[in-house]
Design an enzyme around this catalytic site. Sequence first.
Site, PDB file in Angstrom:
ATOM      1  N   ALA A   1     -20.509  -2.669 -60.186  1.00 43.53           N
ATOM      2  CA  ALA A   1     -20.890  -1.688 -61.193  1.00 43.53           C
ATOM      3  C   ALA A   1     -20.929  -2.333 -62.557  1.00 43.53           C
ATOM      4  O   ALA A   1     -20.149  -3.246 -62.846  1.00 43.53           O
ATOM      5  CB  ALA A   1     -19.898  -0.532 -61.193  1.00 43.53           C
ATOM      6  N   LYS A   2     -21.868  -1.813 -63.359  1.00 37.07           N
ATOM      7  CA  LYS A   2     -21.970  -2.296 -64.730  1.00 37.07           C
ATOM      8  C   LYS A   2     -20.635  -2.101 -65.434  1.00 37.07           C
ATOM      9  O   LYS A   2     -20.162  -2.956 -66.172  1.00 37.07           O
ATOM     10  CB  LYS A   2     -23.030  -1.489 -65.484  1.00 37.07           C
ATOM     11  CG  LYS A   2     -24.428  -1.739 -64.992  1.00 37.07           C
ATOM     12  CD  LYS A   2     -25.386  -0.684 -65.545  1.00 37.07           C
ATOM     13  CE  LYS A   2     -26.723  -0.765 -64.841  1.00 37.07           C
ATOM     14  NZ  LYS A   2     -27.563   0.410 -65.041  1.00 37.07           N
TER      15      LYS A   2
END
Length: 292
Positions: free
Chosen positions: A263-264
């Site tokens: 995930a970012k």
Amino acid sequence: MTKPVFRFAPSPNGRLHLGHAYSALLNADFARRFDGRFLLRIEDIDITRCRPEFEAAIYDDLAWLGLRWEEPVRRQSEHFADYRAAFLTLKKRGGVYPCFCTRKDIAEAIACRKAEGGEPWPRDPDGAPLYPGTCRGMPDDEAERRIAAGEPHAWRLDMATLQKLVPGPLHFRRFDREGREDIVPAHPRRWGDAVIVRKEIPTSYHLSVVVDDALQGVTHVVRGQDLEAATDLHVLLQALLGLPTPGYHHHGLLRDPEGDKLAKSRRSKSLAELRAEGVTPQALWRRLGFDP
Ligand code: GLU
């Protein structure tokens, strides 16, 4: 026969990581194997988090991967009028109500009910507590007065009413890597009275995605498993808005060595970083299980 239409729909709120590359390559691979079209859509409704440099980086990263997509690219921030029209249709059908609650109001209402009941409070498939229904049933004149006074509000789906508007079970077609299909039931009620127009943005992910998939003639949605449960709401909205329901394939999520999904927000390595380390697109394709 018309060609199948696939799309990759990233949000420009950070740099793309391996998980995005997998989703994009899988869509392109489906399109190639099924003689279909491959579209790119920029999901930038969240104007507070999306940035032009991230959008530019999406084009750059995908081109570096060797992908080609049809032009023009649909950018959701240019189409708020389409989402508004869909919202007005829902409103006319009587399936939505305005909600003036803050996060704090909701947390307090739930705490109160919990204290009375003792039962665990129900949660939606993403783990968020269901909306306690505070603003449901507010008299129309009160709602109108508060809206006219400029009070911030979201709009929620009224699940109990919608159940009557769309009687009968809802289903969608699920397809696998070989294109085999089966029929899966959708259960939108487990989301409770979900927000369909956000307070700070005149639409929501669910509304925009459904409108755009229909407008762009998307026949096959290929996306991560984290969005599988949201399909319940998408199928419900399609039924309410008279839109076709595409087939869906939800792929497994790539995980880091600790088992967390990439995930970012978790600072997973971006494609740009991998590229700077000298990783080639061919190596990346192979690593993700595709033939370059
Ligand atoms: N924009 C969403 C994301 O970046 C994907 C939406 C979809 O494929 O339906 O996670």
